[in-house]
Design a protein around this motif. Structure first.
Motif, PDB file in Angstrom:
ATOM      1  N   ASP A 234     -52.974 -57.451-104.821  1.00  0.00           N
ATOM      2  CA  ASP A 234     -53.093 -57.691-106.294  1.00  0.00           C
ATOM      3  C   ASP A 234     -54.470 -56.883-107.105  1.00  0.00           C
ATOM      4  O   ASP A 234     -54.742 -56.802-108.971  1.00  0.00           O
ATOM      5  CB  ASP A 234     -53.569 -59.336-107.435  1.00  0.00           C
ATOM      6  N   GLY A 235     -54.852 -56.220-106.329  1.00  0.00           N
ATOM      7  CA  GLY A 235     -56.598 -54.931-107.029  1.00  0.00           C
ATOM      8  C   GLY A 235     -57.343 -55.600-106.904  1.00  0.00           C
ATOM      9  O   GLY A 235     -58.361 -54.875-107.233  1.00  0.00           O
ATOM     10  N   ILE A 236     -57.645 -57.067-106.718  1.00  0.00           N
ATOM     11  CA  ILE A 236     -58.485 -57.697-106.877  1.00  0.00           C
ATOM     12  C   ILE A 236     -59.132 -57.365-105.135  1.00  0.00           C
ATOM     13  O   ILE A 236     -58.737 -57.073-104.549  1.00  0.00           O
ATOM     14  CB  ILE A 236     -58.439 -59.113-107.074  1.00  0.00           C
ATOM     15  N   VAL A 237     -60.878 -57.206-105.305  1.00  0.00           N
ATOM     16  CA  VAL A 237     -61.811 -57.390-104.100  1.00  0.00           C
ATOM     17  C   VAL A 237     -61.614 -58.691-103.412  1.00  0.00           C
ATOM     18  O   VAL A 237     -62.599 -59.657-104.203  1.00  0.00           O
ATOM     19  CB  VAL A 237     -62.939 -56.382-104.096  1.00  0.00           C
ATOM     20  N   GLU A 238     -61.277 -58.630-101.742  1.00  0.00           N
ATOM     21  CA  GLU A 238     -61.425 -59.898-101.145  1.00  0.00           C
ATOM     22  C   GLU A 238     -62.524 -59.729-100.454  1.00  0.00           C
ATOM     23  O   GLU A 238     -63.919 -60.237-100.068  1.00  0.00           O
ATOM     24  CB  GLU A 238     -60.842 -59.599-100.169  1.00  0.00           C
ATOM     25  N   ARG A 239     -63.453 -58.933-100.034  1.00  0.00           N
ATOM     26  CA  ARG A 239     -64.071 -58.596 -99.200  1.00  0.00           C
ATOM     27  C   ARG A 239     -64.887 -56.907 -99.557  1.00  0.00           C
ATOM     28  O   ARG A 239     -64.206 -56.214 -99.160  1.00  0.00           O
ATOM     29  CB  ARG A 239     -63.816 -58.425 -97.963  1.00  0.00           C
ATOM     30  N   ALA A 240     -66.211 -56.872 -99.664  1.00  0.00           N
ATOM     31  CA  ALA A 240     -67.178 -55.554 -99.760  1.00  0.00           C
ATOM     32  C   ALA A 240     -68.005 -55.759 -98.040  1.00  0.00           C
ATOM     33  O   ALA A 240     -68.808 -56.533 -97.983  1.00  0.00           O
ATOM     34  CB  ALA A 240     -67.767 -55.440-101.088  1.00  0.00           C
TER      35      ALA A 240
END
Length: 266
Positions: A234-240
């Motif tokens: 969905d284009g959402i960050v899961e982990r940085a």
């Protein structure tokens, strides 16, 4: 409007539109975890400049000179997650090969477990002046990257100015060009781990399984922090992972592989 505030507003808008639809080395908590597979990280780490858990990853469109095509975020939104890191081939201390090693391990795990078509692996250079298409192709061989798998893209901005605009300004990945190598010898450390100030420090790790230091480093180099970002379909960050290879607060390769596998197969 500050970039982080803008990203949060994008994330909220995006989530509204679909409403009718590890501790160590992790970045701070994001604004919303309702559209993520992974739970929020346990550890809060200030106010990073890069997008974090629950935030939307910025749009981009960058050339892949090896494949001869342009790659954009929209190629993956609604289709597959991607894992992104940042590097330059003249990196003198093994940090960049270690970052690519983590992506390569995900590529290997995907091949072994049959999800190689369901994830993209993106490595973006911030040194387009020296990282020509030929240099990147040679580097892929040196690092053991399987370009034939079709899920790996080396991305190269057209110019140094574009690299700064996209990587530094839009992605919030902090790096700094150092013209005087004596400055490095005098103790200049890497750019920080993405918190609001531009000039901090972070230790490079040296884990690599390649003979990387065969390149001419030239008259300049870069300091940078070691960021890997996992973004869902969905284009959402899961982990940085801002200290992905640092000796302190390092995130293990196994953790990155398991996180990527979970996001793909959930």
């Amino acid at each position: 409007m500050e970039r982080r505030t803008y990203l949060r507003s994008l994330g909220v808008a995006s989530l509204a539109g679909v409403a009718g639809c590890l501790g160590d080395g992790l970045s701070g908590l994001g604004s919303d975890d309702s559209n993520t597979v992974l739970d929020p990280p346990e550890e809060k780490r200030g106010d990073p400049s890069h997008p974090i858990h629950g935030e939307e990853f910025p749009p981009f469109s960058l050339p892949d000179p090896i494949a001869g095509e342009t790659v954009s975020r929209e190629d993956f939104v609604g289709e597959k997650p991607f894992l992104m890191t940042y590097f330059f081939t003249s990196c003198p201390d093994g940090a960049c090969p270690a970052l690519l090693l983590r992506l390569r391990r995900v590529q290997e795990d995907a091949a072994e477990r049959g999800y190689e078509d369901d994830i993209a692996l993106l490595a973006v250079t911030f040194d387009p002046e020296r990282d020509t298409p030929e240099t990147l192709e040679q580097y892929a061989v040196e690092q053991g990257v399987d370009l034939d798998a079709g899920n790996w893209h080396f991305l190269r901005p057209e110019s140094e100015d574009e690299a700064k605009e996209v990587i530094y300004d839009e992605f919030g990945m902090r790096y700094k060009r150092i013209e005087d190598t004596d400055e490095l010898a005098g103790g200049t450390d890497d750019a920080n781990d993405g918190e609001a100030d531009e000039d901090g420090s972070d230790d490079h790790g040296n884990e690599t399984d390649s003979e990387h230091d065969t390149h001419d480093h030239g008259e300049y180099t870069f300091t940078h922090y070691n960021l890997i970002t996992l973004v869902n379909e969905d284009g959402i960050v899961e982990r940085a992972y801002p200290n992905a290879i640092a000796d302190r607060e390092a995130v293990s390769i196994e953790t990155i592989v398991e996180d990527a596998r979970t996001v793909v197969t959930d």
